[in-house]
Write an enzyme that holds these catalytic residues in place. Structure first.
Site, PDB file in Angstrom:
ATOM      1  N   PHE A  32      45.173  36.631  45.393  1.00  0.00           N
ATOM      2  CA  PHE A  32      43.992  36.674  44.381  1.00  0.00           C
ATOM      3  C   PHE A  32      43.686  37.912  43.807  1.00  0.00           C
ATOM      4  O   PHE A  32      42.796  38.422  43.649  1.00  0.00           O
ATOM      5  CB  PHE A  32      42.738  36.126  45.361  1.00  0.00           C
ATOM      6  CG  PHE A  32      42.706  35.025  45.989  1.00  0.00           C
ATOM      7  CD1 PHE A  32      42.975  33.923  45.304  1.00  0.00           C
ATOM      8  CD2 PHE A  32      42.740  34.847  47.360  1.00  0.00           C
ATOM      9  CE1 PHE A  32      42.641  32.589  45.908  1.00  0.00           C
ATOM     10  CE2 PHE A  32      42.483  33.508  48.141  1.00  0.00           C
ATOM     11  CZ  PHE A  32      42.887  32.202  47.437  1.00  0.00           C
ATOM     12  N   LEU A  33      44.956  38.351  43.118  1.00  0.00           N
ATOM     13  CA  LEU A  33      44.818  39.792  42.776  1.00  0.00           C
ATOM     14  C   LEU A  33      43.974  39.964  41.726  1.00  0.00           C
ATOM     15  O   LEU A  33      43.701  41.091  41.287  1.00  0.00           O
ATOM     16  CB  LEU A  33      46.309  40.469  42.816  1.00  0.00           C
ATOM     17  CG  LEU A  33      47.108  39.891  41.439  1.00  0.00           C
ATOM     18  CD1 LEU A  33      48.273  40.944  41.237  1.00  0.00           C
ATOM     19  CD2 LEU A  33      47.527  38.264  41.575  1.00  0.00           C
ATOM     20  N   LYS A  34      43.514  38.930  41.065  1.00  0.00           N
ATOM     21  CA  LYS A  34      42.786  38.827  39.795  1.00  0.00           C
ATOM     22  C   LYS A  34      41.253  38.911  40.296  1.00  0.00           C
ATOM     23  O   LYS A  34      40.522  39.034  39.240  1.00  0.00           O
ATOM     24  CB  LYS A  34      42.940  37.689  38.735  1.00  0.00           C
ATOM     25  CG  LYS A  34      44.393  37.680  38.285  1.00  0.00           C
ATOM     26  CD  LYS A  34      44.564  37.331  36.916  1.00  0.00           C
ATOM     27  CE  LYS A  34      45.753  37.032  36.244  1.00  0.00           C
ATOM     28  NZ  LYS A  34      46.570  38.305  36.466  1.00  0.00           N
ATOM     29  N   THR A  35      41.075  38.772  41.296  1.00  0.00           N
ATOM     30  CA  THR A  35      39.572  38.835  41.856  1.00  0.00           C
ATOM     31  C   THR A  35      39.005  40.203  42.084  1.00  0.00           C
ATOM     32  O   THR A  35      39.691  40.635  42.993  1.00  0.00           O
ATOM     33  CB  THR A  35      39.444  37.858  43.105  1.00  0.00           C
ATOM     34  OG1 THR A  35      39.942  36.435  42.700  1.00  0.00           O
ATOM     35  CG2 THR A  35      37.891  37.524  43.324  1.00  0.00           C
TER      36      THR A  35
END
Ligand SMILES: [Zn+2]
Lengths: 333, 355
Positions: free
Chosen positions: A101-104
């Site tokens: 979930f690196l975009k969170t």
């Protein structure tokens, strides 16, 4: 996913609490059974304030379904602290979630809280290594880069943390010379976060940076990231653009300069464009026009000529902008 | 080709009615989504044909249910996603108002022409103060969370809606904005961050919104050279496809058409954009069943739909007698149609209420 908590004897003592919802909500989400079940138990847990190992499992379950659920993250952090879970262990456990979930934002905020509480240079150094693996998957991820910059500034250790950054950036630019995040990071490391160990001689540092960026421009003359870095470095150090006239002129003609008999004599200060480069480079023309504008007098007319050619031929999408530059210069003349 | 007004309006209407579970991450920012949908309908002048008086009544009621108070003051929470079923108006310590939601809720209510008689104005000012951090920035929640230029912009816009800046330390906030200025000319999300379209809009709009203070008169907030560098960087972000990218060397994306284009417009440089190329790019972002996506061929969503229409309203281009492209004027600083902005100006400030 595994079965519902409602069917799990381990959760039998918790009273699940359903979500409050008015009769006619805006944009309600059609929750899955599993999500409803997990968040019902989570509301139950919030009510009693429970902080226990099973709460860690529950918050992880929710986060995997909805990584933006910031209350689950907040309660997880409180629980980790209250149970005195080794913080390295929690970081390690969250590695996979961070990669998925690196975009969170919350993913990174949680790690930041953990590292702040850890106050360990070793952990910070390990984290920089971990971030390299994340950036391998997405080399321009904004959250990851801000987090990296935060670690460097917060722990501020020259030998263990800062020292490796330039080499790392060079690797990244080797792979993609248009990675603006890497260029920005270089500016951060070299210019805007204090003076690095070994960079005390500012003239020498600037010479190194200029020769680095010129080499990258030679490789890809139409790369705005490199030109922006060059401009930034000059402006930051109050160095006139005109000190680079000879270099820039190599990029403003339509033909690469013929090397002739002097082929072996390479002028290191002025590396020529690589073979096959598309010339003239718009950014070089802009740069040269800026030099002429600054010089003033007769040179102003030369600047106007360049802007006209950009407006009408070489960079027509910015026609209005180049025409504005002409008007602006004429009004000051 | 024309602007598919009907398609975009019904896309928004569909999202207001409900979202699939795949969008569960919206739950913690649902009011923002409501704003993108209602804002789209407002720009398309379709509020009345896409909703009944009863819909609007219940939406207003739902929005006011998110208006909650506590020790931190008063603001709007994203949705009741952590609110227990037996909620009686007393939020728990986990059920907190959020800055972005408070900004977007006020805009939603203005679009729905609410009279704001329920607004706890002193409570909102306390909430803004509770969100301001020592470094001048603002966090999303009174007890922390994301702290960056986006939140700062929301706090500034809310202060401007209320026409009351007494809740916050304006000078400290302006100093924070200036620390976010990057060598490229744009603003990063936080100090020393990479120049980014969205946060550059937030910075530029905020510098314009804040009233003069003794130590920071409006005119002195941006040097001539800084302003020129910002304009240069923003203009450079328009790509050959006509759209804008959000960072140097990235691909064009519909949302950055708004963030960069609106920032230019606030700087008085909107005319430097190639508006025709911009409209051509956005035209290609239209999805055949309604809505706009970030780039041609992608799935549409309310965020990109709203921002695309908003920039087309701010920087219109000539489409001859194709009426479909005619949009109302938009207030670029608040991100609302002029009519909605006028309603807000008339109903949100305390003195408006007294008169
Ligand atoms: Zn986008």
């Amino acid at each position: 996913m595994s079965e519902l908590l409602a069917d799990d004897p381990e959760w039998a003592d918790v009273v699940p609490i359903r979500q409050y919802e008015n009769v006619n909500p805006i944009a309600p989400i059609f929750y899955s059974e599993e999500y409803k079940d997990a968040t019902d138990y989570f509301r139950g847990v919030l009510k009693t304030g429970e902080m226990s190992p099973r709460v860690l499992q529950l918050t992880e379950r929710i986060i995997r379904m909805n990584p933006a659920h910031y209350t689950a993250w907040q309660h997880r952090y409180k629980t980790v602290i209250s149970l005195k879970i080794p913080l390295e262990e929690e970081l390690e456990l969250m590695n996979e979630i961070a990669t998925t979930f690196l975009k969170t934002y919350q993913v990174w905020h949680h790690r930041r809280l953990l590292l702040t509480a850890l106050t360990s240079i070793d952990a910070a150094a390990r984290e920089l290594e971990f971030l390299k693996t994340v950036l391998r998957a997405d080399a321009k991820n904004y959250h990851t880069w801000s987090f990296r910059q935060w670690i460097l500034a917060h722990f501020n250790d020259e030998e263990r943390l800062w020292a490796g950054e330039r080499a790392y950036i060079e690797d990244l630019l080797e792979q993609d010379v248009r990675n603006n995040s890497a260029w920005h990071h270089r500016f951060f490391v070299v210019f805007s976060s204090g003076i690095r160990l070994g960079d005390e001689d500012r003239d020498q540092m600037l010479r190194r940076e200029l020769s680095f960026v010129k080499e990258k421009i030679a490789l890809a003359p139409n790369n705005p990231s490199a030109w922006n870095y060059l401009r930034g470095a000059l402006e930051h150090t109050n160095t006139p653009f005109s000190t680079l006239t000879t270099f820039v002129e190599l990029y403003t003609t339509s033909q690469p300069p013929s090397r002739g008999r002097d082929e072996d004599v390479v002028d290191l200060d002025n590396p020529p464009p690589s073979a096959g480069a598309q010339l003239p480079a718009v950014a070089a023309l802009e740069f040269l026009a800026d030099i002429y504008e600054k010089e003033g007098g007769d040179a102003s007319a030369k600047a106007v000529e360049i802007w006209k050619s950009l407006a009408n031929e070489k960079d027509v999408i910015r026609k209005k902008y180049w025409e504005y530059r002409i008007r602006d210069a004429l009004s000051k003349a | 080709m024309s602007l598919s007004r009907k398609g975009h309006a019904s896309h928004s209407r569909r999202c207001l009615i409900g979202l699939p579970f795949s969008q569960v991450d919206i739950d913690s920012s649902r009011i923002a989504l409501a704003f993108y949908c209602l804002g789209t309908l407002d720009i398309l002048n379709s509020i009345e044909d896409q909703s009944s008086e009863l819909d609007r009544e219940t939406w207003r009621e739902w929005l006011w249910e998110q208006h909650i108070s506590g020790v931190y003051g008063t603001g709007f929470r994203p949705s009741p996603y952590v609110t227990p079923e037996d909620y009686k108006g007393e939020p728990s310590e986990y059920d907190l108002p959020h800055l972005v939601m408070t900004y977007t809720a006020l805009l939603c209510l203005a679009i729905l022409r609410d009279d704001f008689s329920q607004l706890d104005r002193p409570g909102i000012l306390r909430f803004l103060g509770a969100c301001q951090r020592e470094d001048g920035s603002f966090s999303a929640l009174p007890n922390g969370g994301e702290s960056d230029l986006r939140m700062l912009y929301c706090a500034f816009a809310i202060s401007d809606f209320l026409d009351d800046w007494s809740g916050i330390d304006v000078d400290a906030a302006i100093a924070y904005i200036q620390r976010c200025y990057s060598y490229e000319g744009g603003y990063g999300q936080t100090p020393s961050g990479e120049a980014l379209g969205g946060t550059s809009y937030c910075a530029i709009a905020s510098l314009q919104l804040a009233p003069d203070t003794p130590s920071s008169p409006r005119a002195g907030r941006l040097s001539g050279a800084q302003r020129l560098r910002t304009i240069r960087w923003l203009v450079q972000n328009q790509t050959a496809e006509g759209g804008f990218c959000g960072r140097t060397c990235k691909l064009a994306d519909a949302c950055y058409c708004f963030w960069c284009g609106a920032a230019l417009s606030i700087l008085g440089a909107g005319d430097l954009v190639d508006k025709r190329a911009l409209a051509d790019f956005l035209e290609k972002c239209q999805f055949k069943y309604g809505g706009l996506s970030k780039a041609p061929g992608e799935r549409p969503d309310p965020y990109h739909t709203y921002l695309s229409l908003a920039i087309l309203a701010i920087l219109p281009s000539d489409h001859g007698d194709d009426e479909s492209w005619k949009l109302p004027r938009l207030n670029a600083l608040w991100n609302a149609t002029e009519e909605t902005a006028a309603w807000a100006r008339e109903h949100i400030p305390a003195k408006a209420r007294a008169s």
